[in-house]
Design a protein around this motif. Sequence first.
Motif, short mmCIF file in Angstrom:
data_model
loop_
_atom_site.label_atom_id
_atom_site.label_comp_id
_atom_site.label_asym_id
_atom_site.label_seq_id
_atom_site.Cartn_x
_atom_site.Cartn_y
_atom_site.Cartn_z
N MET A 186 0.83 -1.20 0.00
CA MET A 186 0.00 0.00 0.00
C MET A 186 0.87 1.25 0.00
O MET A 186 1.96 1.25 0.55
CB MET A 186 -0.88 0.05 1.26
N PRO A 187 0.40 2.34 -0.62
CA PRO A 187 1.10 3.62 -0.45
C PRO A 187 1.14 3.96 1.04
O PRO A 187 0.16 3.72 1.76
CB PRO A 187 0.23 4.61 -1.22
N ARG A 234 0.66 6.48 2.80
CA ARG A 234 -0.43 7.29 3.34
C ARG A 234 -1.73 6.50 3.48
O ARG A 234 -2.65 6.92 4.20
CB ARG A 234 -0.67 8.51 2.44
N ASN A 235 -1.83 5.36 2.78
CA ASN A 235 -3.06 4.56 2.83
C ASN A 235 -2.98 3.36 3.77
O ASN A 235 -3.93 2.59 3.88
CB ASN A 235 -3.40 4.05 1.42
N ARG A 236 -1.85 3.19 4.43
CA ARG A 236 -1.69 2.02 5.28
C ARG A 236 -2.55 2.13 6.53
O ARG A 236 -2.55 3.15 7.20
CB ARG A 236 -0.21 1.85 5.67
N ASP A 237 -3.24 1.07 6.83
CA ASP A 237 -4.09 1.01 8.01
C ASP A 237 -3.27 0.44 9.17
O ASP A 237 -2.94 -0.75 9.17
CB ASP A 237 -5.30 0.12 7.73
#
Length: 235
Positions: free
Chosen positions: A167-168, A170-173
């Motif tokens: 994932m990018p 900034r999009n990592r959960d």
Amino acid sequence: MTEIRPGEVGRRDTRASLVEVAARLLREQGAAAVTTRAVAQAAGVQAPMIYRLFGDKEGLLDAVAEHVFAAHVAGKALAEDSDDPIADLRAGWDVHVGFGLANPALFGLFTDPSRGTRSPAVAAGLEVLRTRVRRVAATGRLRVAERRAVELIHAAGTGAVLTLLAMPPRNRDPDLADAMYDTVMRSILTDAPVPAEDSTTSAAVAFRTVVPRLPTLTDAERTLLSEWLDRAIEG
């Protein structure tokens, strides 16, 4: 005592310098940046030296991966255990995930089966995990065989890191790895130590951890008892 010749010292120092330079390039720019030309130039040597010391670029990458991961595993092994085996298991998971996210290129090398299966550092890391799982088993909290628990935790940890790395940033959960850990724990742990009369499997798993240390049995008897317990655990 074996005498170390000056030339051998220089060769060892050059090898260590090349590994350090390659590790820095790998960490800062990724695997594609670790070319023989770039490493040689940054280390101030001629490219043929890399081939003499490592065979080829893949040999250099193997040495880099082993060097960095061995240091990581050594740190995990030296960490003092608390009196809570389950908390120590969770702490090990967090360290593993944090290392993978901080070292994506290196983690990618170790997920390559051709490297990971022959790596002493990977083997040592798995042994640290086995030891922590064994401590949990000794408390009566493990509902599956130790080997099964180790395999599930290892697979889940590797999968969680690879998923997050895909994932990018900034999009990592950040909760994904936590959720994965909780799911695995629900599948391998009981809610509390279970009395032997209530859970044959948990009792067998717990007893299995002390069999190697039973002093009144012969090696053959310990082996046979372990096989019987494994059969009971695996159903």
